[in-house]
Enzyme design. Structure first.
Site: not given
Length: 712
Positions: A13-14, A17, A408, A410, A602, A688
């Protein structure tokens, strides 16, 4: 023989882990290329079976308190990931192990407080001891297993020491409350991660489970995962397209918003490519499959998101290194706080043990560890929802520092195909007539300029062509109603004596604007047709937004200088023209000396420059080579998504800085108050847990950020 294996892990869960599992497995001989994905809950690695086995891996992960289930012995395809993500139904928080722990400890804590009304004072602490132990035992078990596997400084270890110490000095009520609040904090971390996980699961459900495949003269419903390139499928109106492919027949609106984020359906017809997961909104289509399920657009997006987790930002890597010595430092400092005042100054042991334990709790690095990845995960999710794929936190951090954007021309700044921009009619002819003549002459040609003229003349009547002949490198001539017509370049028309000085001057003016000119003439010129690959509709706006961000745009193109100059003048940018791929690469190297450079392209010829730039961005309609080489991909073909990407990166890094300051600031304040005795154990764990919640909520704010619209 080393083999690739995959497992599905539950209970993570974090980021701490994944780090815990990574550290334990990396110490074992025979395990290589360990990849752990928090979002997709997967573990992949290569096992050298001479030194390790699958059971060794599973035993180590289970010992840390996580569930593990084998997916397959070979490297899974992305379609396996899609299936695994979309298969299990999400459980409520109360159905998880950590959810049940919160409920149990919470109920026991309430009952313990209830017993204080009728139990004798000397027995009132025991219900709190029971509540504390019920919540602490699972945590202590995980801490012991981590210690046994060579990880003494874990959050569970700090919690176990603090709660046990509190019980030892008689602070049972606070110890029980601390354990409950710690369990709540862990549960909240899991809820935060589930937001990112749900986004990826939603992607996995976009591709339909079945498809209507054509077989001989009939259709048969088959699993979409069984489709292979070359298969032909039918897609009814309202259905999702089951695979990437090309339309064979049928024309209608395709809603690509599930894939690209583009909200307006786009008309697609025969020859056009379509994405798996897009929605056919109108006519029935026949689609030829071009990519297997394991390589369709959705699968590639999921793979990119998973890979992005591994490409962590430098700030995140620094926080990880920092936390590795931070936790031992907190333990040492707590030991000094406990021992030094009583030993050196004769202070009361119980008071300083209590303060030292408070220091242990406030020193838990939960909020700090999650501060960066929570913000990065939110940014990746926001980008993916808007058709923007970012390959990790490192890309986001670098993009935030970009000062130059090289583009770029074209297919990136322009549409990638010429359009008719000017039609100058001569000798009193009508526009409809000359366009019809030009379209009739070009009817059998597939040249891009011919196709542009045919598009412009759609819906107009065309005369019948008796015969036609191509003039190599010059144009086309045709016989229509007994008269010879030619469509050719100004140079050829001038050589044929069909251009007067005034008409030649007009043609020269069009060419100076970067346009290709075609002259329609018989005995004399009838019309001048100007054609150019025009900028995208949002290109000018994108350049304005980049300048508002204090970023310098520059065009790098292989096209001729005249055309490049005309487009650059329209957009208000600098340019370098007639560049070969290696010359583009050198230009990027030169620009890198002035600041961080983002390259946007592209084509295959852009791949070296994309790799050389600090950040390479591929426009989504580009080639696979460009997409694989780039650090990010824009799927919507919107040039304004380039400044949007930069705004997203900048706001994300600002969020990261806020999170780090918030986490360290709160800890700094409560470290001091714990040492001087102003705050106690439950305030320490509240601080905390509170810091973790605040950091997570601050990161989730990014999901609502409106970075794809210019705020200026």
């Amino acid at each position: 023989m080393p083999g690739k294996h995959e497992w599905r892990i539950t209970g993570m869960d974090c980021p701490a882990c994944t780090a815990k599992i990574q550290n334990v497995l990396s110490r074992k001989t025979g395990l290589e290329n360990i990849e752990i994905s928090l979002v997709s809950e997967t573990l992949r690695l290569i096992i050298d079976e001479k030194h390790a086995s699958k059971s060794d891996v599973e035993a180590a992960v289970k010992a840390l308190g996580y569930g593990i289930e084998s997916v397959g012995p070979d490297q899974p395809s992305p379609t396996t990931v899609v299936t695994s993500l979309s298969g299990p139904t999400s459980r409520g928080w109360y159905q998880t192990a950590k959810g049940r722990l919160v409920l149990i400890t919470g109920i026991l804590l309430v009952l313990a407080w209830g017993t204080t009304w009728f139990l004798p004072e000397n027995l009132q602490s025991w219900p709190f001891v029971a509540a504390c132990l019920a919540g602490l035992l699972p945590i202590a078990y995980r801490a012991f297993n981590a210690l046994r596997l060579g990880q003494p400084f874990t959050i569970e270890a700090l919690m176990t020491l603090a709660a046990s110490g509190a019980l030892f000095i008689g602070a049972a009520q606070e110890a029980a409350l601390v354990v409950f609040l710690f369990a709540v904090g862990e549960l909240l971390e899991g809820v935060a991660v589930s937001h990112a996980r749900d986004g990826i699961k939603a992607l996995g459900t976009l591709v339909p489970k079945t498809a209507l495949k054509e077989e001989a003269s009939a259709t048969r419903e088959v699993p979409a995962s069984d489709l292979v390139p070359g298969d032909i499928v039918q897609v009814r109106p309202g259905d999702r397209i089951p695979a990437d492919g090309d339309i064979l027949s049928g024309t209608g609106g395709i809603d690509e918003s599930p894939v690209t984020g583009e909200s307006v359906p786009i008309t697609r017809g025969p020859g056009d490519a379509v994405f798996a997961g897009s929605i056919n909104t109108e006519a029935a289509l026949r689609v030829r499959v071009t990519k297997a399920a394991s390589d369709n657009t959705i699968a590639r997006i999921i793979r990119l998101v998973e890979d992005a987790e591994a490409a962590r930002a430098p700030t995140e890597r620094f926080i990880d290194r920092f936390s590795q010595w931070y936790m031992p430092a907190i333990v040492i400092l707590s030991a000094l706080v406990i021992c030094l005042p009583p030993l050196a100054f004769g202070q009361i042991w119980s008071i300083w043990i209590y303060r030292g334990l408070s220091l242990l709790l406030i020193g838990c690095p939960c909020a700090l560890v999650i501060s960066v990845p929570a913000a990065i995960a939110s940014a990746l999710s926001l980008g993916a929802r808007n058709g923007l794929l970012l390959k990790g936190g490192a890309v986001i951090e670098t993009a935030a520092k970009v000062s130059i954007v090289a583009l770029d021309k074209t297919g990136t700044l322009t549409k990638g195909q010429p359009d008719v921009t000017d039609l100058i009619v001569l000798n009193g002819e009508s526009k409809e007539k000359v366009l019809g003549l030009a379209a009739a002459i070009e009817a059998t040609s597939s040249h891009p300029l011919a196709l542009a003229i045919l598009r412009k003349a759609e819906g107009l009547s065309r005369p019948v062509v008796q015969s036609s002949k191509a003039l190599a490198g010059k144009g086309v001539t045709a016989e229509i109603d007994g008269r010879s017509y030619t469509l050719a370049s100004p140079r050829h028309a001038a050589q044929a004596g069909a251009l007067s000085e005034n008409v030649l001057s007009d043609a020269t003016t069009l060419e100076a604007a970067g346009k290709t000119v075609a002259v329609l003439y018989a005995e004399q010129a009838l019309a001048l047709i100007g054609l150019r690959d025009e900028p995208r509709n949002d290109a000018s706006e994108a350049m304005r937004q980049l300048r508002n961000l204090a970023i310098t745009p520059v065009i790098l193109t292989g096209d001729n200088a005249r055309t490049a100059a005309a487009i650059a003048a329209d957009l208000g940018t600098d340019f370098k023209a007639e560049l070969l791929p290696e010359q583009k690469l050198r230009e990027i190297q030169t620009l890198n000396q002035r600041g961080k450079v983002m390259m946007v392209g592209d084509g295959i010829n852009d791949a070296p420059a994309l790799k050389q730039a600090a950040v390479g961005v591929a426009i989504g309609s580009g080639t696979d080579v460009a997409l694989e080489t780039a650090d990010a991909a824009i799927l919507r073909n919107r040039v304004t998504d380039i400044p949007g990407l930069i705004r997203l990166s900048r706001i994300t890094m600002r969020n990261v800085r806020e999170n780090v300051v918030l986490a360290l600031g709160l800890k700094g304040v409560f470290l001091v108050t714990s040492i001087v005795g102003v705050t106690g154990l439950w305030i320490a764990i509240m601080a905390d847990t509170g810091a973790t919640v605040l950091v997570t909520l601050n990161a989730l704010r990014l999901l609502r950020a409106n970075v794809f619209r210019d705020a200026s």
